[in-house]
Design a protein around this motif. Structure first.
Motif, PDB file in Angstrom:
ATOM      1  N   PRO A   1      44.303  52.040  33.619  1.00 42.42           N
ATOM      2  CA  PRO A   1      42.971  51.443  33.824  1.00 42.42           C
ATOM      3  C   PRO A   1      42.754  51.024  35.276  1.00 42.42           C
ATOM      4  CG  PRO A   1      44.040  50.513  31.889  1.00 42.42           C
ATOM      5  CD  PRO A   1      45.079  51.315  32.600  1.00 42.42           C
ATOM      6  N   ALA A   2      41.509  51.132  35.742  1.00 41.76           N
ATOM      7  CA  ALA A   2      41.179  50.735  37.106  1.00 41.76           C
ATOM      8  C   ALA A   2      41.386  49.248  37.330  1.00 41.76           C
ATOM      9  CB  ALA A   2      39.729  51.114  37.424  1.00 41.76           C
ATOM     10  N   SER A   3      41.358  48.450  36.264  1.00 39.76           N
ATOM     11  CA  SER A   3      41.526  47.002  36.398  1.00 39.76           C
ATOM     12  C   SER A   3      42.894  46.632  36.940  1.00 39.76           C
ATOM     13  CB  SER A   3      41.299  46.311  35.054  1.00 39.76           C
ATOM     14  OG  SER A   3      42.237  46.763  34.090  1.00 39.76           O
ATOM     15  N   LEU A   4      43.878  47.531  36.799  1.00 39.48           N
ATOM     16  CA  LEU A   4      45.215  47.248  37.333  1.00 39.48           C
ATOM     17  C   LEU A   4      45.243  47.212  38.854  1.00 39.48           C
ATOM     18  CD1 LEU A   4      47.615  49.312  35.043  1.00 39.48           C
ATOM     19  CD2 LEU A   4      47.073  46.885  34.966  1.00 39.48           C
ATOM     20  N   PHE A   5      44.180  47.702  39.485  1.00 44.03           N
ATOM     21  CA  PHE A   5      44.126  47.729  40.941  1.00 44.03           C
ATOM     22  C   PHE A   5      43.072  46.757  41.471  1.00 44.03           C
ATOM     23  CE2 PHE A   5      45.590  51.792  39.354  1.00 44.03           C
ATOM     24  CZ  PHE A   5      46.814  51.914  40.009  1.00 44.03           C
ATOM     25  N   SER A   6      42.734  45.780  40.645  1.00 44.10           N
ATOM     26  CA  SER A   6      41.789  44.745  41.047  1.00 44.10           C
ATOM     27  C   SER A   6      42.478  43.397  41.102  1.00 44.10           C
ATOM     28  CB  SER A   6      40.612  44.673  40.058  1.00 44.10           C
ATOM     29  OG  SER A   6      39.818  43.538  40.322  1.00 44.10           O
ATOM     30  N   ALA A   7      42.321  42.703  42.237  1.00 46.70           N
ATOM     31  CA  ALA A   7      42.906  41.362  42.374  1.00 46.70           C
ATOM     32  C   ALA A   7      42.160  40.333  41.544  1.00 46.70           C
ATOM     33  CB  ALA A   7      42.898  40.935  43.845  1.00 46.70           C
ATOM     34  N   ASN A   8      41.009  40.700  41.035  1.00 52.06           N
ATOM     35  CA  ASN A   8      40.224  39.790  40.206  1.00 52.06           C
ATOM     36  C   ASN A   8      40.372  40.102  38.722  1.00 52.06           C
ATOM     37  OD1 ASN A   8      39.070  38.480  42.486  1.00 52.06           O
ATOM     38  ND2 ASN A   8      37.642  40.186  42.709  1.00 52.06           N
ATOM     39  N   SER A   9      41.289  41.012  38.399  1.00 50.68           N
ATOM     40  CA  SER A   9      41.460  41.406  37.006  1.00 50.68           C
ATOM     41  C   SER A   9      42.953  41.532  36.702  1.00 50.68           C
ATOM     42  CB  SER A   9      40.709  42.718  36.747  1.00 50.68           C
ATOM     43  OG  SER A   9      40.714  43.039  35.386  1.00 50.68           O
ATOM     44  N   ALA A  10      43.333  42.584  35.970  1.00 47.38           N
ATOM     45  CA  ALA A  10      44.723  42.721  35.533  1.00 47.38           C
ATOM     46  C   ALA A  10      45.690  42.936  36.683  1.00 47.38           C
ATOM     47  CB  ALA A  10      44.831  43.885  34.541  1.00 47.38           C
ATOM     48  N   GLY A  11      45.201  43.327  37.838  1.00 47.46           N
ATOM     49  CA  GLY A  11      46.090  43.600  38.961  1.00 47.46           C
ATOM     50  C   GLY A  11      46.428  42.404  39.816  1.00 47.46           C
ATOM     51  N   ALA A  12      45.937  41.226  39.474  1.00 50.23           N
ATOM     52  CA  ALA A  12      46.158  40.050  40.307  1.00 50.23           C
ATOM     53  C   ALA A  12      47.608  39.596  40.275  1.00 50.23           C
ATOM     54  CB  ALA A  12      45.245  38.913  39.837  1.00 50.23           C
ATOM     55  N   CYS A  13      48.083  39.092  41.416  1.00 51.43           N
ATOM     56  CA  CYS A  13      49.402  38.459  41.484  1.00 51.43           C
ATOM     57  C   CYS A  13      49.429  37.316  40.475  1.00 51.43           C
ATOM     58  CB  CYS A  13      49.649  37.932  42.893  1.00 51.43           C
ATOM     59  SG  CYS A  13      51.021  36.769  43.041  1.00 51.43           S
ATOM     60  N   PRO A  14      50.449  37.231  39.624  1.00 51.67           N
ATOM     61  CA  PRO A  14      50.455  36.205  38.574  1.00 51.67           C
ATOM     62  C   PRO A  14      50.592  34.786  39.093  1.00 51.67           C
ATOM     63  CG  PRO A  14      52.553  37.354  38.646  1.00 51.67           C
ATOM     64  CD  PRO A  14      51.640  38.100  39.565  1.00 51.67           C
ATOM     65  N   THR A  15      51.081  34.621  40.307  1.00 47.39           N
ATOM     66  CA  THR A  15      51.268  33.265  40.827  1.00 47.39           C
ATOM     67  C   THR A  15      50.016  32.744  41.512  1.00 47.39           C
ATOM     68  OG1 THR A  15      53.633  33.664  41.135  1.00 47.39           O
ATOM     69  CG2 THR A  15      52.653  31.817  42.346  1.00 47.39           C
ATOM     70  N   CYS A  16      49.426  33.544  42.388  1.00 45.84           N
ATOM     71  CA  CYS A  16      48.232  33.091  43.092  1.00 45.84           C
ATOM     72  C   CYS A  16      46.951  33.594  42.445  1.00 45.84           C
ATOM     73  CB  CYS A  16      48.265  33.497  44.563  1.00 45.84           C
ATOM     74  SG  CYS A  16      48.064  35.284  44.829  1.00 45.84           S
ATOM     75  N   THR A  17      47.078  34.342  41.350  1.00 44.47           N
ATOM     76  CA  THR A  17      45.942  34.926  40.624  1.00 44.47           C
ATOM     77  C   THR A  17      45.001  35.694  41.547  1.00 44.47           C
ATOM     78  OG1 THR A  17      44.583  32.921  40.771  1.00 44.47           O
ATOM     79  CG2 THR A  17      46.054  33.124  38.859  1.00 44.47           C
ATOM     80  N   GLY A  18      45.606  36.354  42.531  1.00 40.36           N
ATOM     81  CA  GLY A  18      44.803  37.185  43.418  1.00 40.36           C
ATOM     82  C   GLY A  18      44.085  36.446  44.512  1.00 40.36           C
ATOM     83  N   ALA A  19      44.526  35.212  44.781  1.00 43.09           N
ATOM     84  CA  ALA A  19      43.817  34.401  45.779  1.00 43.09           C
ATOM     85  C   ALA A  19      44.332  34.610  47.196  1.00 43.09           C
ATOM     86  CB  ALA A  19      43.919  32.923  45.418  1.00 43.09           C
ATOM     87  N   VAL A  20      45.313  35.476  47.405  1.00 45.72           N
ATOM     88  CA  VAL A  20      45.837  35.836  48.726  1.00 45.72           C
ATOM     89  C   VAL A  20      46.411  34.642  49.457  1.00 45.72           C
ATOM     90  CG1 VAL A  20      45.364  37.330  50.709  1.00 45.72           C
ATOM     91  CG2 VAL A  20      43.850  37.385  48.768  1.00 45.72           C
ATOM     92  N   SER A  21      46.972  33.691  48.753  1.00 44.60           N
ATOM     93  CA  SER A  21      47.469  32.506  49.457  1.00 44.60           C
ATOM     94  C   SER A  21      48.867  32.115  49.006  1.00 44.60           C
ATOM     95  CB  SER A  21      46.525  31.322  49.214  1.00 44.60           C
ATOM     96  OG  SER A  21      46.401  31.058  47.831  1.00 44.60           O
ATOM     97  N   CYS A  22      49.672  33.098  48.676  1.00 46.35           N
ATOM     98  CA  CYS A  22      51.056  32.770  48.325  1.00 46.35           C
ATOM     99  C   CYS A  22      51.979  33.854  48.835  1.00 46.35           C
ATOM    100  CB  CYS A  22      51.221  32.608  46.819  1.00 46.35           C
ATOM    101  SG  CYS A  22      51.351  34.182  45.926  1.00 46.35           S
TER     102      CYS A  22
END
Length: 599
Positions: free
Chosen positions: A548-569
């Motif tokens: 799925p394309a969502s795996l390559f979205s930082a706002n969806s399934a592809g987000a880093c599990p720690t920072c949830t895609g917030a680019v700050s960890c």
């Protein structure tokens, strides 16, 4: 090509910012010694790494270390700084960043409030104005004791833009009422189409004027119709204002959008835009009200205040004169204290920020200034350079990211980062005086030696756009015909009305605005998401890997599990090596890769 200065007199005395192996963004293990208490200009092509060095390394590390001196309770309420990727940095002093972000602010923010000059003016009127009102809050439009009760101190009221409510070429059945909820199929539609008072199938343009009046306003016009509406009938305007304007409930985003589309701001009929109540507006000083003074150009206000000789107000007059003089010095004498900060350009915003520091007794500060001459007329550049030199001469370090040769020429030292942009930049290619830069074999040096001539003959215009009787801000019934199909430049000294004229063009014609406002305030926004490239890239990766394309979205399934895609960890994140075989991210054996700011 590289010309570097590894030591300076300031460095020998230990008065320098020393940076070793900095790798922030595209900076490539740069070693640099920046002299303190000097005016240093950082140059280079766009994307070379100037901002990475000045803002994201020097300012960020100084801000981080200063924040660490406060207790945790205070730190949690201070701006967050991301530490730079650097082996060693010392010699830092507290940093003040002066960028070109527009001041913005809310509807209550003015030039007077943002510079504290309004505070001094209020004190002045409370002490020597007649009749005497007492405390200065009585002259504050942000205080209930001083604000106009009709507009709540805003100087404007929101009224229905009735001309936008109806499409006269349609019938009610065809959706003539444009306000959401009032058209055919809307919640309120039957209150007009089904009551027998109006012809629902005839275009409104063919109605009698009295019928259109009754549809909009009800009241006596409705009562005079041949088929009188039922009791409790509300015109479209009455119902719209009750639902959207005369409510204290928190408005949904949908309702706020409707209000923006179908209302406009008008000058308050009671205070005439002065924001103050009747008692405050009645107090005078030498025959002038505080509202009248707030509308004077600052240079005129300064002349007026200097004439006040009253021992009761001597300290206030002195402080006010000092602040107004500072604003005139940096080229803002054409503004008025009543001017809303939301109408200021990026350059004006930047200079207003600098006003706060002109009279400061703090020394050994580091001022980081972002392209202060952008948008300035050549006649105003010298004033800005004088200001930068005043900050330096007060015992501070001034670091300026700049492209203007006039600023480079007055600098104590010029540092060039480059030679190119992105991966082709990020290196120190020059450090020295402006005279040496002019002979250096660097992109900036070569540009300084280039003869700038006319590149191409002027093109013929394809038509004209006419702006008629423009009165915005300082424009005085100006009529201008702007050629179409060609590149047109608006020029003039700061405050001459260039931006106001451009705003009139946008209002009167369908125009796309590209200005200095930030492209987004969403911390998840990146260049590829803002530009609309991300969906295509995600789709390509998804099709290639069968996931799925969502795996390559930082706002969806592809987000880093720690920072949830917030680019700050810099925490561990999923490995995508097994993405083809599973829609759920699998963790690779051993130590997984770090997020490192890639969401």
């Amino acid at each position: 090509m590289t010309t570097t200065v590894t030591t300076t007199e300031a460095a020998v005395r230990g008065r320098a910012i020393t940076i070793r192996r900095v790798r922030t963004h595209n900076l490539a293990d740069v070693d640099l010694t920046v002299p303190r208490n000097r005016l240093v200009v950082i140059v280079g092509v766009s994307g070379s790494g100037k901002s990475s060095l000045v803002f994201d390394t020097i300012a960020a590390e100084a801000g981080y270390q200063l924040n660490e001196t406060y207790p945790p309770f205070t730190r949690n309420r201070l701006p967050k700084w991301t530490r730079p990727d650097v082996d060693h940095i010392d010699g830092l002093t507290p940093v003040i960043v002066v960028d070109q972000r527009r001041l913005g602010g809310n509807a209550r923010s003015t030039v007077g409030t943002i510079t504290d000059t309004w505070t001094y003016l209020r004190l002045l009127y409370s002490r020597v104005g007649t009749p005497v009102l007492g405390e200065s809050n009585r002259f504050s439009f942000n205080d209930p004791t001083g604000m106009c009760p009709t507009c709540s101190g805003l100087g404007e009221i929101v009224v229905s833009a009735v001309e936008r409510f109806l499409d006269l070429d349609r019938s009610l059945a065809e959706g003539a009422i444009l306000v959401p909820g009032f058209g055919n199929g809307g919640y309120w539609y039957s209150q007009y189409a089904d009551i027998g008072s109006f012809d629902a199938d005839t275009p409104l343009r063919e109605w009698k004027p009295a019928e259109r009046e009754a549809l909009l306003y009800g009241g006596e016009a409705a009562a005079a119709l041949g088929h009188k509406p039922p009791d409790g009938y509300e015109g479209v305007v009455e119902r719209f204002e009750r639902i959207h304007l005369h409510t204290s409930d928190n408005l949904s985003e949908r309702k706020q959008d409707v209000i923006r589309r179908f209302t406009r701001a008008e000058t308050c009929p009671d205070c005439a835009g002065e924001r103050l109540n009747a008692a405050a507006r009645a107090v005078t000083l030498r025959g002038r009200t505080i509202g009248e003074l707030s509308r004077l150009e600052i240079i005129e206000l300064l002349e007026f205040v200097r004439t006040i000789d009253d021992s009761r107000a001597a300290p206030v007059v002195s402080a006010l004169v000092g602040r107004l003089e500072a604003m005139v010095t940096i080229g803002l004498g054409y503004l008025a204290l009543a001017r809303a900060t939301t109408t200021l350009s990026g350059g004006e915003s930047q200079r207003i920020k600098l006003v706060r520091h002109l009279g400061s007794s703090l020394t050994e500060m580091t001022y980081v200034v972002d392209e202060p001459t952008v948008g300035l007329h050549p006649a105003d550049v010298e004033t800005m350079i004088d200001l930068l030199e005043r900050l330096r001469d007060s015992g501070n370090t001034v670091l300026v990211v700049e492209h203007d040769p006039s600023v480079m020429a007055r600098a104590d030292q010029v540092i060039e980062i480059g030679p190119g942009a992105g991966s082709s930049g990020g290196r120190l290619v020059f450090q020295g005086t402006f005279d040496r830069l002019r002979t250096a074999d660097t992109p900036t040096g070569r540009s300084l030696r280039r003869d700038i001539g006319r590149g191409h003959p002027a093109r013929e215009a394809t038509g004209r756009l006419t702006i008629a009787d423009a009165c915005r801000n300082n424009l005085r019934d100006l009529t201008v015909r702007i050629p179409t199909g060609v590149l047109t430049v608006f020029t003039g000294v700061a405050g001459s009305g260039k931006s106001s004229l451009a705003a009139e063009l946008v209002d009167q014609y369908d125009a796309t605005v590209v200005d200095q406002r930030p492209v987004s305030t969403n911390r998840r926004s990146t260049p590829i998401t803002y530009a609309g490239i991300a969906p295509t890239l995600r789709r390509m990766f998804a099709e290639h890997n069968g996931v799925p394309a969502s795996l390559f979205s930082a706002n969806s399934a592809g987000a880093c599990p720690t920072c949830t895609g917030a680019v700050s960890c810099t925490s561990t994140s999923p490995s995508w090596t097994d993405a083809r075989s599973s829609a759920t991210p699998a963790t690779a054996a051993g130590s997984p890769p770090r997020c490192s700011g890639t969401p």
